[in-house]
Design a protein around this motif. Structure first.
Motif, PDB file in Angstrom:
ATOM      1  N   GLY A 134      12.883 -31.535 -37.112  1.00  0.00           N
ATOM      2  CA  GLY A 134      12.632 -30.949 -35.802  1.00  0.00           C
ATOM      3  C   GLY A 134      12.127 -29.524 -35.893  1.00  0.00           C
ATOM      4  O   GLY A 134      11.222 -29.110 -35.153  1.00  0.00           O
ATOM      5  N   MET A 135      12.713 -28.760 -36.810  1.00  0.00           N
ATOM      6  CA  MET A 135      12.258 -27.380 -37.005  1.00  0.00           C
ATOM      7  C   MET A 135      10.800 -27.349 -37.458  1.00  0.00           C
ATOM      8  O   MET A 135       9.990 -26.551 -36.960  1.00  0.00           O
ATOM      9  N   ILE A 136      10.448 -28.205 -38.403  1.00  0.00           N
ATOM     10  CA  ILE A 136       9.071 -28.257 -38.898  1.00  0.00           C
ATOM     11  C   ILE A 136       8.113 -28.654 -37.779  1.00  0.00           C
ATOM     12  O   ILE A 136       6.990 -28.140 -37.690  1.00  0.00           O
ATOM     13  N   ALA A 137       8.548 -29.559 -36.915  1.00  0.00           N
ATOM     14  CA  ALA A 137       7.685 -29.987 -35.799  1.00  0.00           C
ATOM     15  C   ALA A 137       7.305 -28.805 -34.916  1.00  0.00           C
ATOM     16  O   ALA A 137       6.148 -28.697 -34.466  1.00  0.00           O
ATOM     17  N   ILE A 138       8.240 -27.892 -34.670  1.00  0.00           N
ATOM     18  CA  ILE A 138       7.917 -26.713 -33.863  1.00  0.00           C
ATOM     19  C   ILE A 138       6.982 -25.792 -34.638  1.00  0.00           C
ATOM     20  O   ILE A 138       5.983 -25.291 -34.099  1.00  0.00           O
ATOM     21  N   HIS A 139       7.279 -25.554 -35.891  1.00  0.00           N
ATOM     22  CA  HIS A 139       6.413 -24.691 -36.700  1.00  0.00           C
ATOM     23  C   HIS A 139       4.975 -25.200 -36.713  1.00  0.00           C
ATOM     24  O   HIS A 139       4.026 -24.410 -36.701  1.00  0.00           O
ATOM     25  N   ARG A 140       4.792 -26.516 -36.737  1.00  0.00           N
ATOM     26  CA  ARG A 140       3.459 -27.094 -36.866  1.00  0.00           C
ATOM     27  C   ARG A 140       2.783 -27.345 -35.520  1.00  0.00           C
ATOM     28  O   ARG A 140       1.637 -27.792 -35.469  1.00  0.00           O
ATOM     29  N   ALA A 141       3.484 -27.051 -34.443  1.00  0.00           N
ATOM     30  CA  ALA A 141       2.961 -27.397 -33.117  1.00  0.00           C
ATOM     31  C   ALA A 141       1.657 -26.655 -32.814  1.00  0.00           C
ATOM     32  O   ALA A 141       1.471 -25.494 -33.155  1.00  0.00           O
ATOM     33  N   ARG A 142       0.789 -27.357 -32.156  1.00  0.00           N
ATOM     34  CA  ARG A 142      -0.488 -26.818 -31.675  1.00  0.00           C
ATOM     35  C   ARG A 142      -0.587 -27.285 -30.233  1.00  0.00           C
ATOM     36  O   ARG A 142      -0.455 -28.474 -29.940  1.00  0.00           O
ATOM     37  N   PHE A 143      -0.820 -26.365 -29.293  1.00  0.00           N
ATOM     38  CA  PHE A 143      -0.678 -26.732 -27.884  1.00  0.00           C
ATOM     39  C   PHE A 143      -1.642 -25.922 -27.024  1.00  0.00           C
ATOM     40  O   PHE A 143      -2.045 -24.812 -27.385  1.00  0.00           O
TER      41      PHE A 143
ATOM     42  N   MET B   8       4.147 -13.383 -27.997  1.00  0.00           N
ATOM     43  CA  MET B   8       5.546 -13.681 -27.712  1.00  0.00           C
ATOM     44  C   MET B   8       6.266 -14.120 -28.994  1.00  0.00           C
ATOM     45  O   MET B   8       5.749 -14.940 -29.746  1.00  0.00           O
ATOM     46  N   ILE B   9       7.447 -13.568 -29.219  1.00  0.00           N
ATOM     47  CA  ILE B   9       8.279 -13.928 -30.359  1.00  0.00           C
ATOM     48  C   ILE B   9       9.395 -14.848 -29.882  1.00  0.00           C
ATOM     49  O   ILE B   9      10.011 -14.596 -28.842  1.00  0.00           O
ATOM     50  N   LEU B  10       9.631 -15.915 -30.641  1.00  0.00           N
ATOM     51  CA  LEU B  10      10.688 -16.865 -30.297  1.00  0.00           C
ATOM     52  C   LEU B  10      11.445 -17.267 -31.555  1.00  0.00           C
ATOM     53  O   LEU B  10      10.930 -17.177 -32.664  1.00  0.00           O
ATOM     54  N   SER B  11      12.659 -17.735 -31.354  1.00  0.00           N
ATOM     55  CA  SER B  11      13.376 -18.376 -32.446  1.00  0.00           C
ATOM     56  C   SER B  11      13.071 -19.868 -32.428  1.00  0.00           C
ATOM     57  O   SER B  11      12.705 -20.428 -31.394  1.00  0.00           O
ATOM     58  N   ASN B  12      13.220 -20.487 -33.582  1.00  0.00           N
ATOM     59  CA  ASN B  12      13.064 -21.936 -33.733  1.00  0.00           C
ATOM     60  C   ASN B  12      14.325 -22.393 -34.450  1.00  0.00           C
ATOM     61  O   ASN B  12      14.437 -22.237 -35.664  1.00  0.00           O
TER      62      ASN B  12
END
Length: 598
Positions: A434-443, A500-504
């Protein structure tokens, strides 16, 4: 101020304080009173003077509230604190699962004959109160603004903090205070507002390019402010705190006590944020007949969109911090299997490594160092009373952060102590996916955190698992480690923007057994243009660099792209941190092995 491991309240203190509060409510003709964990600024952190919820109940979580009635006192907490509240409060208090159980529904059931519930209008937003009144009025339950009832019985209540404020370098901020104020003034003018009332200290400190020391872990000076459509700012605080700060002529200072009169003297429309400003501010404006423009704090989005200087500073802070965290991970790997460590030992050692950077100003929140079952308490705060041994065969979860002048960090790693069970690697790998999915997200531009939150949960959902917190929160720059309005969560409706900075930080928790969370910070960037890019796209870049424990990964569960991401990440960790560990060759050698490809 760094972490204090001594409990500030004890469960046995609660019952006599609760009895005294009930006696006071009877004298005031009240049937109940609301006790939020909030101050007049509606921020996450509060001074000791404003720790009313903790003082009354002994619950020390960073979110929650109590509703005190003659025969029952409910302590409302969300999923992060369900385990913690049971361990901290006396039997006189009833833990309530919130938001599953709404306060209004609970009051209606607990007060079948109706009654009057008091509240401090400085500690609640008008949005909260209006929603409650709509639900309660048909049931003959009314809300009454009153002087704070807890303050009336708290005899040794601490004084206001008096730490001096300091200027924040323009080179680190990337923009001058005058430039920021001009932009805010332009926004007010564009929206037809004559002024805006600011009640969030991080907004005011950001706007003025100052930092302070009023709150543990959040380097701000507490204040209220009024900024007008011409860019002039009135600041209401203990004015002596600003004696060492050179402010230009468009910034004037006044004491806290002058805030009410200043509100009454404004010309409308006046912009006020209904989600962050206390009801008392709205009441003062309404009493003076001033038109109110309900809209978000005008500093929130500009503050969230970090400048190039802020991103550069934050990147450097994370590399410095990553080296300190890596030293901790190496040290833990050597010492934990010996069976002599406790949770506090680990938290203190990490703080020591960070202090040895020579740049640490404070930790950014109380370190979460949870051994075994304590790791399942999402916002666990270790104390001398709860300090557990680090036992072989368990997982250890450490969630920590630092405040440096150039950036704020927040990182979580979950570590095995010796041989662990068969289920833990499965759960850990699901969280990692799940963490990797956010890191790799393109939107696409316009997408908000609510749209992305499910990406982190999907691997867990597929196996009937989930976690009871958001996937990510916004983070400031030498400001709050929990910054709005951006977030990766079901409630995250603000579109993400570059800077914008966010945590994952997805996780998984098994009460009474273990907790798993992996967290990096990321920031939003324009996505590299691809052949299939038919619209403007965004992506995330990584800020946090420290190894993820490979021993907990079931590599057979990773797909080719996930494996490639992990190996590329670890290669970057090794490349970026090894030069910073030249004085610690044993750690550098350990890091090389920890970052080997899977």
């Amino acid at each position: 101020m760094f972490q204090n491991y001594t409990p500030t309240t004890r469960p046995e203190d609660g019952p006599p304080r609760l009895a005294a509060l009930r006696d006071h409510l009877t004298e005031q003709g009240l049937d109940g009173f609301l006790v939020p964990r909030a101050d007049a600024h509606q921020g996450e952190y509060v001074t000791p003077r404003d720790e009313r919820l903790s003082w009354l109940t002994s619950f020390t979580g960073s979110a929650g509230f109590a509703a005190v009635l003659p025969d029952v006192a409910g302590v409302f907490v969300d999923g992060r604190y369900r385990v913690q509240v049971k361990a901290q409060v006396a039997e006189d208090y009833t833990p309530v699962d919130w938001p599953e159980v709404k306060l209004a529904d609970w009051l209606i059931e607990a007060m079948p004959g109706g009654g009057v519930v008091g509240f401090d209008p400085w500690l609640h937003t008008p949005a909260e109160i209006a929603k409650l009144e709509t639900a309660l009025t048909p049931h003959q339950i009314s809300l009454r603004p009153v002087a704070n009832a807890v303050d009336a019985i708290w005899e040794d209540r601490p004084d206001r903090p008096d730490a001096p404020a300091k200027p924040y370098p323009e080179a680190r901020a990337g923009r001058s205070s005058a430039e920021k104020r001009a932009d805010i003034a332009e926004a007010l003018h564009r929206d037809g507002a004559q002024a805006a009332v600011l009640t969030l200290p991080d907004s005011i400190n950001w706007l003025l390019n100052i930092r302070g020391g009023d709150l543990n872990h959040l380097p701000v000076m507490q204040a209220f402010a009024i900024v007008d459509a011409g860019g002039a700012v009135q600041v209401f605080t203990d004015t002596e705190k600003l004696a060492g700060v050179a402010l230009d002529g468009d910034v004037t200072l006044a004491d806290w006590t002058e805030f009410g009169a200043a509100l009454a003297g404004l010309k409308g429309p006046v912009r006020v944020d209904p989600n962050t400003a206390p009801q008392a501010v709205f009441h003062a404006l309404e009493e003076a007949g001033i038109e109110i423009q309900k809209a978000p704090d005008p500093c929130l989005i500009p503050k969230a969109r970090k400048t190039e200087a802020e991103i550069a500073g934050t990147s450097e802070a994370h590399l410095r911090d990553g080296a300190a965290v890596t030293r901790l991970l190496h040290w833990f790997d050597m010492e934990a299997p010996k069976g002599h460590l406790t949770e506090i030992d680990v938290a203190k050692q990490l703080e020591t490594f960070r202090m040895q950077t020579g740049a640490l100003k404070d930790i950014s929140f109380d370190t979460i160092a949870g051994a075994g079952p304590n790791g399942a308490i999402v916002h666990y705060r270790v104390t001398e009373d709860t300090n557990a041994p680090v036992i072989p065969g368990q997982l250890f979860l450490i969630d920590s952060g630092a405040q440096y002048e150039d950036g704020t960090t927040d990182i979580t790693r979950t570590l095995p102590v010796g041989d662990i069970g068969a289920e833990e690697p499965t759960c850990f790998t699901l969280v990692l996916k799940g963490m990797i999915a956010i890191h790799r997200a393109r939107f696409p531009k316009g997408v908000a955190g609510a749209h992305l939150d499910a990406l982190a949960r999907a691997p867990l959902w597929a196996t009937g698992r989930d976690y009871d917190h958001g996937t990510g929160h916004g983070v400031g720059v030498y400001l709050s480690v929990h910054e709005g309005p951006q977030r990766l969560a079901r409630s995250g409706t603000v579109p993400l923007e570059p800077g914008m900075i966010l945590s994952n930080e997805p996780g998984y928790y098994r009460e009474g057994a273990f907790g798993i969370r992996i967290e990096n910070l990321i920031h939003v960037v324009e996505a590299p243009e691809g052949a299939d890019a038919h619209r403007e796209m965004l992506a995330f870049e990584t800020l946090t660099f420290a190894p993820i424990d490979r021993r907990l990964i079931d590599t057979g569960m990773l797909g080719p792209e996930e494996r490639a991401w992990l190996n590329a990440y670890h290669a970057e960790v090794a490349a970026k941190l090894t030069p910073r560990l030249q004085d610690h060759p044993d750690t550098a050698e350990w890091l090389r092995a920890a970052c080997a490809p899977v």
